[in-house]
Scaffold this active site. Structure first.
Site, short mmCIF file in Angstrom:
data_model
loop_
_atom_site.label_atom_id
_atom_site.label_comp_id
_atom_site.label_asym_id
_atom_site.label_seq_id
_atom_site.Cartn_x
_atom_site.Cartn_y
_atom_site.Cartn_z
CB CYS A 42 -1.31 -9.93 1.39
SG CYS A 42 -1.13 -11.34 2.38
CD GLU A 76 -5.30 -4.28 1.95
OE1 GLU A 76 -4.36 -3.93 2.28
OE2 GLU A 76 -5.84 -5.43 1.76
#
EC number: 5.3.3.2
Length: 284
Positions: free
Chosen positions: A127, A206
């Site tokens: 990630c 995000e």
């Protein structure tokens, strides 16, 4: 119903973002700038006791977004992850890779102790963040005046380029074991979380591009231990057992994705097209 925080983020126009955070370089001025900013000694107390390499990586340039996932400009990783900025609505682009081998097992990683955010937590395979450069925005040339950066197909392309880069950086997985064409894009997740408790100086906010990668069993994994403390392949049942172990801590985005999506995807790895969409799932 949208949360008050979601309403705040949605209310910020492109110009609002650039005014509120003058450190953000507008998209039209990005062509030719480096992949990271120069060293910044301000707020040095934020980095007290942290690893020098991880501090250096905090100067990488993330893609600052508006609420609808349209790029506004470039902001340092540091700027984008300071919790005060996040609480004021600053949003950036990310991706999450879920790598499955031929046996249908998912490759997990435990983030390194050296990481500034979410250290030592277990999470999905990889990630990270696309950089605010043409290739990772999914366009091939100058960004000045380009509308192509607002195209989802191009944004997905850029996220895949970034994912390939970071799989090699974090886990030593060579490009040939993770070719761009083998990534399957499913959807986008919008979430916010502090790194640790609510008093943390760091966090995440995000729009996360979900990428599935199915590989052979014998791919090369050579972990970069400045990034990754441990890694392991798990079945769905083994992951559920891990979740029951109070000694293990998981990243908030991984827990959210597991609760809402992952196990449905896992049961249908040969039929993922049914889960593809153009939505932004707001988990705020």
């Amino acid at each position: 119903m949208s949360s008050e925080y979601a309403k705040l983020v949605a209310s910020l126009s492109n110009q609002d973002i650039l005014t509120k955070w003058p450190e953000v370089t507008p998209l039209k001025k990005i062509s030719g700038i480096p992949r990271s900013a120069g060293s910044d000694s301000s707020d040095s107390d934020l980095f007290d006791g942290h690893d020098e390499e991880q501090i250096r990586l905090m100067e990488e340039l993330c893609i600052v977004l508006d609420y609808d996932d349209k790029p506004v400009g470039a902001g340092t990783k540091k700027l984008c992850h300071i919790m005060d900025n996040i609480n004021a609505g600053l949003l950036h682009r990310a991706f999450s890779v879920f790598l499955f081998n031929e046996d249908g097992k998912l490759l997990l990683q435990q983030r390194a102790d050296e990481k500034i955010t979410f250290a030592n937590m277990w999470t999905n395979t990889c990630c990270s963040h696309p950089l605010c450069v043409p290739s990772e925005l999914g366009v091939d040339s100058s960004l000045e005046g380009s509308k192509d950066v607002n195209n989802l197909t191009n944004a997905v392309k850029g996220a895949k380029v970034a994912a390939q880069r970071k799989l090699e950086h974090e886990l030593g997985i060579p490009f040939e074991d993770a070719p761009i064409e083998n990534f399957t894009y499913l959807t986008r997740i919008h979430y916010k979380s502090p790194s640790g408790d609510e008093s943390s100086k760091w966090g995440e906010h995000e729009i996360d591009y979900i990428l599935i990668l199915k590989t052979k069993n014998d791919i090369t994994v050579n972990a970069n231990y400045n990034e990754v403390r441990d890694f392991k392949y798990v079945s769905a049942d083994e992951l559920k057992v891990m979740f029951e172990d109070d000694s293990l801590v998981f990243t908030p985005w991984f827990k959210l994705i597991c609760q809402s999506f992952l196990f449905k995807w896992w049961d249908n790895l040969d039929n993922l097209d049914q889960f593809k969409d153009e939505e932004i799932h707001r988990l705020l």
